[in-house]
Scaffold this motif. Sequence first.
Motif, PDB file in Angstrom:
ATOM      1  N   UNK B  75     -29.456  -9.206  53.865  1.00 24.15           N
ATOM      2  CA  UNK B  75     -29.197  -9.735  55.209  1.00 24.15           C
ATOM      3  C   UNK B  75     -29.077 -11.256  55.159  1.00 24.15           C
ATOM      4  N   UNK B  76     -29.977 -11.897  54.397  1.00 29.39           N
ATOM      5  CA  UNK B  76     -29.938 -13.354  54.307  1.00 29.39           C
ATOM      6  C   UNK B  76     -28.605 -13.846  53.775  1.00 29.39           C
ATOM      7  N   UNK B  77     -28.137 -13.277  52.668  1.00 28.57           N
ATOM      8  CA  UNK B  77     -26.894 -13.749  52.063  1.00 28.57           C
ATOM      9  C   UNK B  77     -25.687 -13.439  52.939  1.00 28.57           C
ATOM     10  N   UNK B  78     -25.669 -12.202  53.456  1.00 29.01           N
ATOM     11  CA  UNK B  78     -24.494 -11.822  54.243  1.00 29.01           C
ATOM     12  C   UNK B  78     -24.398 -12.642  55.527  1.00 29.01           C
ATOM     13  N   UNK B  79     -25.537 -12.825  56.195  1.00 28.56           N
ATOM     14  CA  UNK B  79     -25.512 -13.606  57.429  1.00 28.56           C
ATOM     15  C   UNK B  79     -25.117 -15.046  57.125  1.00 28.56           C
ATOM     16  N   UNK B  80     -25.616 -15.581  55.998  1.00 33.09           N
ATOM     17  CA  UNK B  80     -25.250 -16.935  55.597  1.00 33.09           C
ATOM     18  C   UNK B  80     -23.746 -17.022  55.360  1.00 33.09           C
ATOM     19  N   UNK B  81     -23.202 -16.039  54.630  1.00 33.92           N
ATOM     20  CA  UNK B  81     -21.759 -16.053  54.363  1.00 33.92           C
ATOM     21  C   UNK B  81     -20.974 -16.064  55.666  1.00 33.92           C
ATOM     22  N   UNK B  82     -21.420 -15.229  56.586  1.00 36.02           N
ATOM     23  CA  UNK B  82     -20.742 -15.150  57.881  1.00 36.02           C
ATOM     24  C   UNK B  82     -20.776 -16.507  58.582  1.00 36.02           C
ATOM     25  N   UNK B  83     -21.973 -17.068  58.726  1.00 35.08           N
ATOM     26  CA  UNK B  83     -22.054 -18.299  59.523  1.00 35.08           C
ATOM     27  C   UNK B  83     -21.404 -19.477  58.803  1.00 35.08           C
ATOM     28  N   UNK B  84     -21.490 -19.507  57.467  1.00 44.88           N
ATOM     29  CA  UNK B  84     -20.867 -20.623  56.747  1.00 44.88           C
ATOM     30  C   UNK B  84     -19.341 -20.514  56.825  1.00 44.88           C
ATOM     31  N   UNK B  85     -18.822 -19.297  56.658  1.00 47.23           N
ATOM     32  CA  UNK B  85     -17.364 -19.142  56.689  1.00 47.23           C
ATOM     33  C   UNK B  85     -16.821 -19.502  58.068  1.00 47.23           C
ATOM     34  N   UNK B  86     -17.383 -18.853  59.072  1.00 36.42           N
ATOM     35  CA  UNK B  86     -16.895 -19.105  60.432  1.00 36.42           C
ATOM     36  C   UNK B  86     -17.144 -20.564  60.820  1.00 36.42           C
ATOM     37  N   UNK B  87     -18.350 -21.050  60.547  1.00 35.42           N
ATOM     38  CA  UNK B  87     -18.697 -22.411  60.931  1.00 35.42           C
ATOM     39  C   UNK B  87     -17.829 -23.446  60.240  1.00 35.42           C
TER      40      UNK B  87
END
Lengths: 312, 280, 312, 316
Positions: B75-87
């Motif tokens: 969850x940590x990595x996937x959520x990070x990937x999501x927010x970093x990519x979109x952000x």
Amino acid sequence: MLTITDLSVVFPAGNVQALSELSFYVAPGETVGIVGESGSGKSMTALAIAGLLPPAAKAVGEIRFWGRHFVIGVSSNSDWRAIRGSELGILFQDHSTGLNPLLSAGSQVSEVLRFHQQKSKREADNETARLFSLLGLIPAEVRMRQFPHQLSGGMKQRVMLAAAICCRPKLLIADEPTTALDVSIQAQILCLLREQTANAEMSLLLISHDLGVIAQLADRVLVLCAGQLVEEAAVAKLFSNPAHPYTNLLLASVPRLDLPLALNVPVMEDNDEPTNGCGFASRCPERVSKCIYNPPLIRLSDGRKVRCHNRR
Amino acid sequence: MKRQQGAELYLGIALILLLTVLAVFSPLFANYDPHQTDAKRWLQSPGEEHFFGTDRLGRDIYSRVVYGARVSLAVGFLAMLFSITVGTALGALAGYFGGFADQLIMRLTDIVLVYPAMLLALTLAAIFEPAIWLVVLVIGATGWPAVARLVRGEILRLKSLEFAAASRMLGASHWRVLLIHLLPNAFGPILVAATVAVPAAILTEAGLGYFGLGIQPPIPTWGNMLREAQNYIRHAWWYATFPGAAIFITVFAFHLMGEGFRQRLDPDSQPGRGRRAYYH
Amino acid sequence: MEAILALKAIEAVYSSGTHRFVKAVDGVSIAIFAGETFGLVGESGSGKTTLGKIVVGLERPCRGSLYYKGRRVDPAFRREIQMVFQDSAAALNPRLSVADLLEEGLVIQKIGDRAERMQRVAKILADVGLDKKMLKRFPHQLSGGQRQRVALARTLVVLPSVIVLDEPVSALDVTASTRLLLLLARLKEAYGLTYLFISHNLAVVLQICERVAVMYLGKIVETGKVETVFKLPAHPYTRMLLDAHPQPDPMKKMPFYQLAESKILPSTAYGCGFHPRCPKAALRCQSVAPALVQKSEGHFVACHSAVKYSIT
Amino acid sequence: MIRLLLNRLWQTAIVLFGVSVITFIIMHSAPGHPLQANPELRLDPTAVERWLELRELDEPLPAQYIGWLSRMFRGDFGKSLIYNRPVPELALERLPATLLLTVPAFLLALGLAISCGTWAALRQGGFVDRLLGLATLAGLSLPSFWLGIILMMLFSYGYPWLPASGMRTAENSSVSDILAHLVLPVTMLVAGSFSYYVRYVRYTVLAVLSQDFIRIARARGFTELYIVFRHVLPNASLPIVTVAALSLPQLFTGALVAEYVFSWPGIGRWIVTSTLARDYPVIMAVNLSAAALVAFSNFLADLLFLLIDPRLRFKA
């Protein structure tokens, strides 16, 4: 009045010798100019005299100032504080960020008076107003109430000058005081400095990379190169007849309004490797084999001092 | 006393590697099946057989903690990937092109940022069926605005430097300037943001689990273990202690690494180094 | 002779916090001839940098037109016109090596294959006086003078015909500055370049330029051959700038400077922009803006008192 | 200055509009019949009917949105499905308890952070600075609910010094009893936000210290104490005010967790239990008003900024 003996500054982290064994004096009422390129140790000299060297710097040396004696690295911050701002005024280059943005211009001068001379608010304000008028910050009452962002660069530098000289210091150190200013403002500040040092019998230690500025104000000039004093002479002698090849290069390089550019300026590649010898040797047109050894500072017959093997 | 430089970074990275190995090869490290109940052995205190004791159903807490690392790290990595990519994408667009796109994106970040993230996550988790992708989406959706603002600021700062203009003059397209000149120079701050985003996501996931809205039992997560444990804290100290400590150590490892990166990027703000902020 | 670059009645406006709309550039017309070095001098806020940015397409004028080789062109980036900035540290991407930086222009313009490009890069590197070993370095590993030469080489790879030099030497030490000026003169011959040289330092402009325009608050107040303008300045502002320049000669002390700094009015006000600071200001200077008129062959000035002198 | 203010007000309005739209969308994207999804809930049938009526499912979405928004404006936030009472009434009952918990925690964390952070920055690289650096990193890593549980295990059960839950022991308990109940939840709240603030304060103070005017103040011979109080702290206060205002959502979240862990009878615990019970009117009203509150307090922080900073005050 001010005597510096064997001042050396080293930055151990970068293995940089910022200053080595610099000795000089400033007589009462005299204006001494220090000139050199960036990295020559000019600013370190100013900071060392005020005891404001960065903690990463290792420094040794002695400073005598009006009978007070400071040993760099030994004297404590509170020793320096006794002279800073009161007997020793300092003017820096950074006029744009040198004032606290939240305080009015007047209060930043009067706070110095109140702090050092225990004046009442009214006395300090009156004195500040007088000083503002003197320095052309008029109308003084209006200028005192204004905040730094409302003042132009030249006005800010004059406020800084007012704060530096309001306690009538015996010595003013001006480190590149006009570098970031337009020429017309620079001329005003230089005239103010000339006038203030003459009227208030204040000594001035003027640090600049601009030979024009030095020529206009200084009585005596020290030339620094790679942290060493390479030449010291009265201003007229230095400009008319430079003894050290480095001084010669500086003078030949400076663009002038009255002479064409010297196209024969010796253009030598910088050498970034540190040497034990003369700091100028890698760029020197008169280099000889013994320049890999550092020459001593010698006194010539006409009273000037020079550090070069070729001047004996 | 001279401080070991970068000690935080290496300690953090080592811990994270260890935890990753633990998560990937959970079956090798767990000595029990995390789902295996044993009515006779419930609430046993830690001992030789069960390192961290057992829970209310007699399951081995140590094995469950080991398996819990999977969910947390994923969850940590996937959520990070999501927010970093979109952000990063939105922040770069807003910062580089400015104007209407900038206004739109920045107001959007404003709107998301005024929601207390945990409340929003709770609400979304309550409305939708909790599942791992939903938890990732919810945490990522609350995490991207901070990244977008950071990247936008960096791009604005870099854009004002003249190398972007110089490249444009040579004929470079906007995309070339953005992708070759600006974004690579913003890499450092984005990296730091990424290392901060992972522990934040892990904490939020654990919080959701604790409230019963995260990934549902029987899948063991550190959060839902703590939820089960809270009724037994009076009698079984080990029940809540170990899953919580696992969260703490994981999050701490990421913070250590982030701190290490920050020190490399911005030595000025760190103890005893860099430009002298304060001297006598 | 046809101008390689001509600006006709350029106006540019920027909005700021204090004055809603300030004309940064106010109706400027300039013609620059192929192969010459045209100087643009003025203090900060005079609009000289904005004008330079308009020429290369970094900023858009709100009025006026741009002619390149006699053809009217849109203000946009074009390969033939390049710019070198003052702050070389900010003008080079810190993440690219010198080789990558120099190659970029060729890659963008899709010139040659990798080997051809590197060959061209190597030649230009030698032309700007840098060693091959610099190719692997990154901008922060170079000195200020070296960086500025890399920035210059970076524009040269795309073979421009006009280069706008925005304060190229003001961040450099005096010796490095001289070397760069000499290099610029050499490259002009070798590459057949035309320079628009923007500077606040009159002495530098005198050394390198053939013609010069003096800007004050967005307007050209005087223009002509450098020798004429600097030896026989017709505008009081030019006179003032020359007087304010600190000469590197202790025998030539600058005159005492008037202290009162009047509020500098934005150019939207009526009359001559310089009148609040002008020692010769007459009544009509407050109400009527002087036009730029010819005083002698190729020497133009915008001043009521100077024109009167020329008519009588 | 007026223009700046109007601009901020306009932005706040846009944000509030967006918040209302998002809240509405979330509410409408709940799959199926939300009440059927929870057969365990025992609900008053009239409330279920009223809830369905409220959703106005037969109307188009924009019309539903306008109807919903206008009810909100009239102060009609709906009734709780569990208590069958208006939401604002329920919230107001619980507000004092929440304020009693959060306000002291906020002030304590901020006050401690400003003093410790300034100290650490002034002695940059010193022992205190390093210790604080590591301690706050640990503080940021502690899951707050776990900290609460550990505190409870240690100080309520391990050593029965402090009460584990609730706000008071009996109906008419003394002030000291309430204070004793406050200790653990406040400690838990402070631990998290202190770590967050202190790092920011240290960073800000260091940034101010590196400014030229501080170096120059030192060159004017002022004592360190004088410089800190007259020059450093006023300048550092600007960003600190901003970050304190921006941290309000975190404070809100903190209260949620703390009240849930310690069964504190405040708004936070009510929100969590309502959310778990899928009490939709409560959830929506709470989301909307929490976001609105945060947006409004950000606006207030901007106002405060305008008052402190002359650079903004004197802008045309």
